[in-house]
Design a protein around this motif. Structure first.
Motif, short mmCIF file in Angstrom:
data_model
loop_
_atom_site.label_atom_id
_atom_site.label_comp_id
_atom_site.label_asym_id
_atom_site.label_seq_id
_atom_site.Cartn_x
_atom_site.Cartn_y
_atom_site.Cartn_z
N VAL A 324 0.87 -1.18 0.00
CA VAL A 324 0.00 0.00 0.00
C VAL A 324 0.90 1.23 0.00
CG1 VAL A 324 -1.67 1.34 1.32
CG2 VAL A 324 -1.94 -1.13 1.12
N HIS A 325 0.57 2.15 -0.89
CA HIS A 325 1.36 3.36 -1.08
C HIS A 325 0.49 4.58 -0.73
CE1 HIS A 325 3.10 6.34 -4.26
NE2 HIS A 325 3.52 6.64 -3.04
N ILE A 326 1.00 5.45 0.17
CA ILE A 326 0.27 6.64 0.62
C ILE A 326 1.10 7.86 0.30
CG2 ILE A 326 -0.77 7.82 2.60
CD1 ILE A 326 -0.97 5.07 3.96
N ASP A 327 0.51 8.81 -0.41
CA ASP A 327 1.21 10.03 -0.82
C ASP A 327 1.14 11.05 0.31
OD1 ASP A 327 2.43 12.06 -2.13
OD2 ASP A 327 0.94 12.30 -3.71
N CYS A 328 2.30 11.56 0.74
CA CYS A 328 2.38 12.52 1.86
C CYS A 328 3.12 13.79 1.45
CB CYS A 328 3.08 11.89 3.06
SG CYS A 328 2.28 10.42 3.69
N LYS A 329 3.02 14.19 0.19
CA LYS A 329 3.73 15.40 -0.24
C LYS A 329 3.17 16.63 0.45
CE LYS A 329 5.44 13.99 -4.77
NZ LYS A 329 5.42 14.28 -6.23
N ILE A 359 4.73 6.99 2.00
CA ILE A 359 4.68 5.90 2.96
C ILE A 359 4.32 4.63 2.21
CG2 ILE A 359 3.57 4.97 5.03
CD1 ILE A 359 2.97 7.78 5.93
N VAL A 360 5.17 3.61 2.32
CA VAL A 360 4.91 2.31 1.71
C VAL A 360 4.91 1.28 2.83
CG1 VAL A 360 5.68 0.56 0.07
CG2 VAL A 360 5.96 2.99 -0.46
#
Length: 422
Positions: A324-329, A359-360
């Motif tokens: 699961v990949h979460i974008d935190c830019k 976050i992976v």
């Protein structure tokens, strides 16, 4: 001839000027013939100051001295009977995780000599850590906790009725009052307890707006609020909480809460991301990090947003995806690191990387879909803050439990049918 005429004209002008000056001097000398005597009230020479007048000397103003937190003159150390350890944050610091070092000496953020508790570099324990006997410490902690529980029950009094709760919640709305405490990225800080009690001087309830990292685990936020303040949560809509002070709350007998004068430095904790993930080789770990960053992002986290549904989203994604990949830019590095730690403990999962503000997480080798579905349904049981009465709460709990049992039995039946040969 021309130069002779110019020289004669200059001589005539010079002679006329001398005659004018001599006549002016003769006329000014006549002023001395008049005998003028100044009155005794005026000085003879108005330009000179009188010798009898004494100059007014004022005491020089002392230079400005800013209030210093290191000034210990005339101040006694404060004593607080609160039964818990004093920390900078109660929701973002885990007492079970021990730091491996400190970034600064053990300077107390309350100021030197201003608190009767010892600052250990992480917290100020309620019980003296220098006591050698463990039994004495455990007995003192249990006694203080039991005393605090009884005092909290006495202050809260009888449970609120449905009408009383609706009235208090209506008074706490944004269009009715501006009494609000903002709970941000640092979570429930120590000085925030003092702000809540200051609002309780003038109103029975205070509205608390929660945003940022702490909203990943709202259950912990609600538990810490009730435990540290002694109040009761009567309503919760997402990240907005209404905290009630109790029927018999007396502002004059509020607990002594010493203020922290500065924010202590974060201790040094073990690394979150390991070089090689447990159970994998170096090549497999590198490959997993590359694949994790290439996976489409599950969601993009907004700065200072509400992340209450993030754990459920990750659990649902693990039903079909391994990574699961979460974008935190746009988020601070410390913020998405704290989010990763919360996901690791709540989902649970394995942290893979924080590179490129992402976050992976990996669901792990020993992943069970049925257990994950059951735990995902049980998470929704904690969302009972919107119930207006005890009857509604019991009905909501019974409905959710029945739903969980039915879904679990259906999944087992479907799994059994899939195994049967056609």
């Amino acid at each position: 001839m021309f130069f002779n005429t110019i020289s004669r004209q200059n001589q005539s002008i010079f002679i006329s000027n001398r005659r004018f000056l001599s006549s002016l001097l003769r006329s000014s000398s006549k002023l001395q013939d008049y005998g003028f005597k100044p009155p005794p009230s005026l000085p003879k020479n108005p330009n000179s100051t009188s010798q009898t007048a004494k100059p007014t000397t004022k005491n020089p103003k002392p230079p400005y001295r800013p209030p210093s937190s290191l000034d210990r003159t005339g101040q006694r150390p404060q004593r607080s009977n609160l039964p818990f350890d004093f920390r900078y944050s109660y929701t973002e610091s885990n007492s079970s995780v021990r730091p491996i070092g400190l970034r600064e000496p053990k300077y107390s953020p309350f100021g030197p000599g201003r608190l009767d508790r010892v600052w250990t570099g992480v917290s100020a324990p309620a019980v003296d850590p220098t006591v050698k006997s463990v039994e004495e410490n455990v007995g003192a902690e249990d006694t203080a906790a039991e005393k605090a529980r009884k005092e909290r029950e006495r202050i809260l009094g009888e449970p609120l009725s449905l009408a009383e709760r609706k009235i208090l919640v209506e008074r706490s709305q944004r269009n009715k009052t501006k009494r609000q405490v903002n709970l941000g990225r640092d979570g429930l800080t120590h000085n925030m307890l003092n702000d809540i009690h200051n609002h309780w001087k003038h109103a029975e309830t205070v509205r608390i707006k929660c945003l940022g990292v702490p909203t990943v685990d709202m259950k912990n936020v609600c538990t810490q609020l009730e435990d540290k303040t002694g109040g009761a949560i009567i309503n919760r809509q997402g990240g907005t909480i209404v905290l009630y002070r109790g029927r018999y709350y007396n502002p004059k007998k509020r607990p002594v809460i010493p203020l922290m004068l500065w924010r202590p430095h974060e201790p040094v904790y073990p690394r979150l991301i390991k070089t090689v993930i447990d159970g994998l080789s170096i090549e497999e770990t590198k490959d997993m990090r590359k694949r994790g960053l290439a996976v489409p992002a599950l969601t993009t986290l907004a700065k200072n947003g509400y992340y209450g549904n993030l754990v459920t989203m990750v659990r649902d994604a693990f039903l079909t995806e391994e990574l699961v990949h979460i974008d935190c830019k746009g988020l601070e590095r410390s913020d998405y690191k704290k989010i990763g730690v919360k996901l690791r403990d709540l989902v649970p999962c394995v942290l893979v990387t924080f590179d490129k503000e992402q976050i992976v997480v990996w669901r792990g080798k020993n992943y069970s879909a049925e257990t994950q579905c059951l735990s995902n349904e049980l998470v929704s049981l904690d969302d009972t803050g919107n119930c207006d009465s005890e009857e509604d709460l019991e009905y909501k709990l019974a409905t959710k439990l029945l739903t969980v049992i039915c879904l679990h039995s259906l999944r087992k039946h479907q799994h059994h049918l899939n195994k049967c040969p056609v």
